[in-house]
Design a protein around this motif. Structure first.
Motif, PDB file in Angstrom:
ATOM      1  N   ILE A 149       0.886  -1.129  -0.082  1.00  0.00           N
ATOM      2  CA  ILE A 149      -0.087   0.060  -0.024  1.00  0.00           C
ATOM      3  C   ILE A 149       0.887   1.393   0.022  1.00  0.00           C
ATOM      4  CG2 ILE A 149      -1.662   1.289   1.151  1.00  0.00           C
ATOM      5  CD1 ILE A 149      -2.800  -1.401   2.199  1.00  0.00           C
ATOM      6  N   ILE A 150       2.089   1.174   0.846  1.00  0.00           N
ATOM      7  CA  ILE A 150       2.706   2.336   0.832  1.00  0.00           C
ATOM      8  C   ILE A 150       3.488   2.505  -0.533  1.00  0.00           C
ATOM      9  CG2 ILE A 150       4.837   3.151   1.927  1.00  0.00           C
ATOM     10  CD1 ILE A 150       3.861   1.827   4.631  1.00  0.00           C
ATOM     11  N   SER A 151       3.963   1.567  -1.036  1.00  0.00           N
ATOM     12  CA  SER A 151       4.747   1.443  -2.306  1.00  0.00           C
ATOM     13  C   SER A 151       3.816   2.148  -3.359  1.00  0.00           C
ATOM     14  CB  SER A 151       5.101   0.126  -2.462  1.00  0.00           C
ATOM     15  OG  SER A 151       6.031  -0.417  -1.528  1.00  0.00           O
ATOM     16  N   ILE A 152       2.712   1.757  -3.429  1.00  0.00           N
ATOM     17  CA  ILE A 152       1.588   2.322  -4.515  1.00  0.00           C
ATOM     18  C   ILE A 152       1.656   3.760  -4.388  1.00  0.00           C
ATOM     19  CG2 ILE A 152      -0.745   2.239  -5.293  1.00  0.00           C
ATOM     20  CD1 ILE A 152      -1.053  -0.689  -4.600  1.00  0.00           C
ATOM     21  N   ILE A 153       1.530   3.946  -3.152  1.00  0.00           N
ATOM     22  CA  ILE A 153       1.278   5.679  -2.974  1.00  0.00           C
ATOM     23  C   ILE A 153       2.499   6.369  -3.249  1.00  0.00           C
ATOM     24  CG2 ILE A 153       0.870   7.544  -1.045  1.00  0.00           C
ATOM     25  CD1 ILE A 153      -0.826   5.342   0.423  1.00  0.00           C
ATOM     26  N   LEU A 154       3.745   5.865  -2.906  1.00  0.00           N
ATOM     27  CA  LEU A 154       4.982   6.482  -3.108  1.00  0.00           C
ATOM     28  C   LEU A 154       5.032   6.319  -4.665  1.00  0.00           C
ATOM     29  CD1 LEU A 154       7.151   5.324  -0.034  1.00  0.00           C
ATOM     30  CD2 LEU A 154       6.380   7.560  -0.708  1.00  0.00           C
ATOM     31  N   LEU A 155       5.187   5.212  -5.191  1.00  0.00           N
ATOM     32  CA  LEU A 155       5.667   5.167  -6.596  1.00  0.00           C
ATOM     33  C   LEU A 155       4.709   5.883  -7.266  1.00  0.00           C
ATOM     34  CD1 LEU A 155       6.521   1.481  -6.761  1.00  0.00           C
ATOM     35  CD2 LEU A 155       8.109   3.545  -6.486  1.00  0.00           C
ATOM     36  N   TYR A 156       3.161   6.006  -7.345  1.00  0.00           N
ATOM     37  CA  TYR A 156       2.367   6.373  -8.328  1.00  0.00           C
ATOM     38  C   TYR A 156       2.017   7.711  -7.869  1.00  0.00           C
ATOM     39  CZ  TYR A 156      -1.603   7.087 -11.307  1.00  0.00           C
ATOM     40  OH  TYR A 156      -2.848   7.273 -12.349  1.00  0.00           O
ATOM     41  N   GLY A 157       1.845   8.027  -6.771  1.00  0.00           N
ATOM     42  CA  GLY A 157       1.805   9.515  -6.016  1.00  0.00           C
ATOM     43  C   GLY A 157       0.119   9.327  -5.514  1.00  0.00           C
ATOM     44  N   GLY A 158      -0.222  10.652  -5.139  1.00  0.00           N
ATOM     45  CA  GLY A 158      -1.299  10.915  -4.541  1.00  0.00           C
ATOM     46  C   GLY A 158      -1.253  11.375  -3.139  1.00  0.00           C
ATOM     47  N   PHE A 159      -2.420  11.839  -2.468  1.00  0.00           N
ATOM     48  CA  PHE A 159      -2.106  12.012  -1.070  1.00  0.00           C
ATOM     49  C   PHE A 159      -1.074  13.542  -0.898  1.00  0.00           C
ATOM     50  CE2 PHE A 159      -3.715   7.841  -1.002  1.00  0.00           C
ATOM     51  CZ  PHE A 159      -4.951   8.179  -0.014  1.00  0.00           C
ATOM     52  N   GLY A 160      -0.981  14.185  -1.939  1.00  0.00           N
ATOM     53  CA  GLY A 160       0.031  15.432  -1.685  1.00  0.00           C
ATOM     54  C   GLY A 160       1.269  15.094  -2.808  1.00  0.00           C
ATOM     55  N   LEU A 161       1.493  13.947  -3.312  1.00  0.00           N
ATOM     56  CA  LEU A 161       2.679  13.543  -4.022  1.00  0.00           C
ATOM     57  C   LEU A 161       2.181  13.537  -5.442  1.00  0.00           C
ATOM     58  CD1 LEU A 161       3.867  10.512  -2.040  1.00  0.00           C
ATOM     59  CD2 LEU A 161       4.952  12.671  -2.180  1.00  0.00           C
ATOM     60  N   GLU A 162       3.320  13.850  -6.155  1.00  0.00           N
ATOM     61  CA  GLU A 162       3.189  14.121  -7.644  1.00  0.00           C
ATOM     62  C   GLU A 162       2.607  12.867  -8.259  1.00  0.00           C
ATOM     63  OE1 GLU A 162       5.702  15.261 -11.773  1.00  0.00           O
ATOM     64  OE2 GLU A 162       6.437  16.068  -9.674  1.00  0.00           O
ATOM     65  N   ILE A 163       1.834  12.992  -9.179  1.00  0.00           N
ATOM     66  CA  ILE A 163       1.404  11.674 -10.009  1.00  0.00           C
ATOM     67  C   ILE A 163       2.327  11.224 -11.184  1.00  0.00           C
ATOM     68  CG2 ILE A 163      -0.368  10.595 -11.634  1.00  0.00           C
ATOM     69  CD1 ILE A 163      -1.192  10.991  -8.696  1.00  0.00           C
ATOM     70  N   VAL A 164       2.884  10.036 -10.881  1.00  0.00           N
ATOM     71  CA  VAL A 164       3.893   9.555 -12.128  1.00  0.00           C
ATOM     72  C   VAL A 164       2.983   8.622 -12.768  1.00  0.00           C
ATOM     73  CG1 VAL A 164       6.305   8.681 -12.364  1.00  0.00           C
ATOM     74  CG2 VAL A 164       5.821  10.552 -10.495  1.00  0.00           C
ATOM     75  N   GLU A 165       2.843   8.817 -13.895  1.00  0.00           N
ATOM     76  CA  GLU A 165       2.109   7.586 -14.496  1.00  0.00           C
ATOM     77  C   GLU A 165       3.093   6.185 -14.878  1.00  0.00           C
ATOM     78  OE1 GLU A 165      -0.850   7.518 -15.048  1.00  0.00           O
ATOM     79  OE2 GLU A 165      -1.504   9.810 -14.895  1.00  0.00           O
ATOM     80  N   THR A 166       2.593   5.027 -14.789  1.00  0.00           N
ATOM     81  CA  THR A 166       3.126   3.905 -15.000  1.00  0.00           C
ATOM     82  C   THR A 166       4.154   3.835 -16.257  1.00  0.00           C
ATOM     83  OG1 THR A 166       1.293   2.702 -15.743  1.00  0.00           O
ATOM     84  CG2 THR A 166       1.813   2.546 -13.205  1.00  0.00           C
ATOM     85  N   PRO A 167       3.467   4.426 -17.366  1.00  0.00           N
ATOM     86  CA  PRO A 167       4.274   4.358 -18.556  1.00  0.00           C
ATOM     87  C   PRO A 167       5.743   4.936 -18.478  1.00  0.00           C
ATOM     88  CG  PRO A 167       2.042   4.980 -19.170  1.00  0.00           C
ATOM     89  CD  PRO A 167       2.190   4.819 -17.710  1.00  0.00           C
ATOM     90  N   ARG A 168       6.023   5.999 -17.269  1.00  0.00           N
ATOM     91  CA  ARG A 168       7.297   6.426 -17.246  1.00  0.00           C
ATOM     92  C   ARG A 168       8.152   5.541 -16.107  1.00  0.00           C
ATOM     93  NH1 ARG A 168       7.184  13.072 -16.577  1.00  0.00           N
ATOM     94  NH2 ARG A 168       9.400  12.259 -17.246  1.00  0.00           N
ATOM     95  N   TRP A 169       7.646   4.518 -15.653  1.00  0.00           N
ATOM     96  CA  TRP A 169       8.268   3.588 -14.892  1.00  0.00           C
ATOM     97  C   TRP A 169       9.193   2.593 -15.777  1.00  0.00           C
ATOM     98  CZ3 TRP A 169       4.766   1.374 -10.343  1.00  0.00           C
ATOM     99  CH2 TRP A 169       4.208   2.437  -9.772  1.00  0.00           C
ATOM    100  N   GLY A 170      10.309   2.345 -15.248  1.00  0.00           N
ATOM    101  CA  GLY A 170      10.903   1.457 -16.098  1.00  0.00           C
ATOM    102  C   GLY A 170      12.325   1.141 -15.430  1.00  0.00           C
ATOM    103  N   GLY A 171      13.225   0.143 -16.050  1.00  0.00           N
ATOM    104  CA  GLY A 171      14.373  -0.365 -15.589  1.00  0.00           C
ATOM    105  C   GLY A 171      14.516  -1.242 -14.438  1.00  0.00           C
ATOM    106  N   LEU A 172      15.339  -1.177 -13.779  1.00  0.00           N
ATOM    107  CA  LEU A 172      15.445  -2.485 -12.633  1.00  0.00           C
ATOM    108  C   LEU A 172      14.180  -1.850 -11.669  1.00  0.00           C
ATOM    109  CD1 LEU A 172      17.109  -4.522 -11.245  1.00  0.00           C
ATOM    110  CD2 LEU A 172      18.118  -2.599  -9.866  1.00  0.00           C
ATOM    111  N   MET A 173      13.567  -1.224 -11.563  1.00  0.00           N
ATOM    112  CA  MET A 173      12.328  -0.885 -10.754  1.00  0.00           C
ATOM    113  C   MET A 173      11.226  -1.692 -11.280  1.00  0.00           C
ATOM    114  SD  MET A 173      10.320   2.647  -9.614  1.00  0.00           S
ATOM    115  CE  MET A 173       9.855   2.833 -11.337  1.00  0.00           C
ATOM    116  N   VAL A 174      10.946  -1.642 -12.537  1.00  0.00           N
ATOM    117  CA  VAL A 174       9.894  -2.380 -13.014  1.00  0.00           C
ATOM    118  C   VAL A 174      10.223  -3.959 -12.854  1.00  0.00           C
ATOM    119  CG1 VAL A 174       8.946  -3.259 -15.074  1.00  0.00           C
ATOM    120  CG2 VAL A 174       8.998  -0.723 -14.523  1.00  0.00           C
TER     121      VAL A 174
END
Length: 381
Positions: A149-174
């Motif tokens: 749950i924390i990871s989804i909020i941190l990685l994707y955004g919301g609750f005051g964090l900038e939204i980073v769409e999943t198409p911008r995710w990549g590399g070792l993180m994905v």
């Protein structure tokens, strides 16, 4: 009649001859036993020495470790600074693109968020992997319940964090997101499917058999293609499902079918007396499975489980078929940068990606061997 010639004490065992133990004896027995073995050993040593010398020379001695572009790795004819030919490995390319290899095109000033998720993951995973660490129940809740749950909020955004769409995710993180979620989902789902396939209820058994056989009968690329391309065609107009989520579901379903067969193999290896003993104690079905059968079955198939996890970790590179850039995909995409176009750049990038995959897979393999030794309480040699 006198028995004075009979020894009353047993002599201590004599040590083996010096020529039958140690490294020299092993070499003589395994590599130098016959003339043919001697010739083959010498040829193998010559080849390995030659190959190792050239590999070290290319990877480290002649390598370029820093530089802003391809000119440091290219020849003068190609506009570079190498006078006699191409350089060795172009590690300057990896150094310049390292952040993209790890995070893809994730927003530059927001990369502290996946870094924080990685730190939290390591802090929770390490105690879970140490058998003597206390509070395993709380640790499991935090790792598999709270952290996602924390990871989804941190990685994707919301609750005051900038939204980073999943198409911008990549590399070792994905790669890590796909493999961790796939392992965490496929293991319990595989257990349920394995139990369902052994069920005495015809409907449940038939559904599980059809699911397992259908999923195992098609390639992972087909599953990913169906999840990414065909699924949206069956959704109502205006509905969509995130591409990363589709890939996670596809990988998890595919791995769960293989995991189910591994678990089923462990269940079949349990003696019938264990089932009868649990029944004689008056245990219900789920109590019997949770307390008696499954712990023994899972212990028996640890190598198969880890083998499935390793295969799934490597198969995450197939998500490139649906235009997602995992570790291998982002490395191959970066080859298109004209500033780093050289003859040694692709080989260097692929070696780096291969080493990264090997590092994670080797770690899983070594931990599997450790757990096998730790749990080997009933089959001591």
């Amino acid at each position: 009649m006198s028995n004075s010639f009979v020894r009353t004490a047993i002599l201590a065992p004599e040590p083996p001859p010096s020529g039958e133990k140690g490294a020299v004896a092993w070499l003589r027995r395994n590599l130098l036993a016959t003339p043919k073995d001697i010739v083959l050993t010498v040829l193998a040593l010559v080849f390995l020495t030659w190959a190792l010398f050239h590999a070290i020379d290319w990877l480290f001695v002649q390598a370029v470790w820093s530089g802003p572009d391809r000119t440091f790795c290219a020849t003068t004819v190609q506009g570079g600074i190498q006078p006699d030919g191409w350089s060795g490995a172009c590690w300057a390319f990896i150094n310049a693109k390292f952040d993209q290899i790890i995070f893809g095109s994730y927003t530059l000033d927001q990369r502290w968020r996946p870094t924080l998720v990685g730190i939290l993951f390591v802090l929770l995973l390490v105690p879970m992997l140490i058998p003597s660490a206390p509070r395993k129940g709380l640790n499991a809740i935090l790792l598999f319940g709270v952290l996602p749950i924390i990871s989804i909020i941190l990685l994707y955004g919301g609750f005051g964090l900038e939204i980073v769409e999943t198409p911008r995710w990549g590399g070792l993180m994905v790669t890590l997101v796909l493999s961790f979620v796939g392992i965490a989902v496929s293991f319990p789902l595989g257990i349920v499917l394995a139990l369902g396939r052994r069920s005495h209820m015809p409907i449940i058994r038939t559904v599980c058999v059809i699911f397992i056989e259908v999923v195992r009968g098609v390639p992972l690329i087909t599953v990913l293609f169906m999840a990414s391309v065909m699924l949206p065609l069956f959704l109502p107009a205006g509905w969509t499902v995130d591409k990363l989520l589709r890939a996670i579901v596809g990988v998890s379903i595919f791995a769960s079918a293989y995991m189910a067969e591994v678990i089923r193999g462990g269940l079949q290896a349990i003696p019938k007396g264990q089932f009868e003993g649990a029944d004689s104690l008056g245990l219900g079905y789920w109590q019997k499975m949770r307390l008696i059968i499954l712990p023994q079955a899972i212990k028996l198939v640890i190598p198969g489980i880890v083998n499935t996890c390793i295969g799934m970790f490597k198969d995450t590179s197939l998500v490139s078929i649906i235009s997602m850039y995992d570790l291998l995909g982002i490395v191959r995409f970066l080859f298109t940068d004209p500033n780093w176009a050289s003859a040694v750049t692709p080989l260097t990038g692929l070696i780096f990606a291969g080493f990264a995959f090997w590092l994670f897979c080797f770690g899983m393999s070594r931990y599997s061997a450790f757990i096998e030794r730790h749990l080997d309480t009933g089959h001591k040699r």
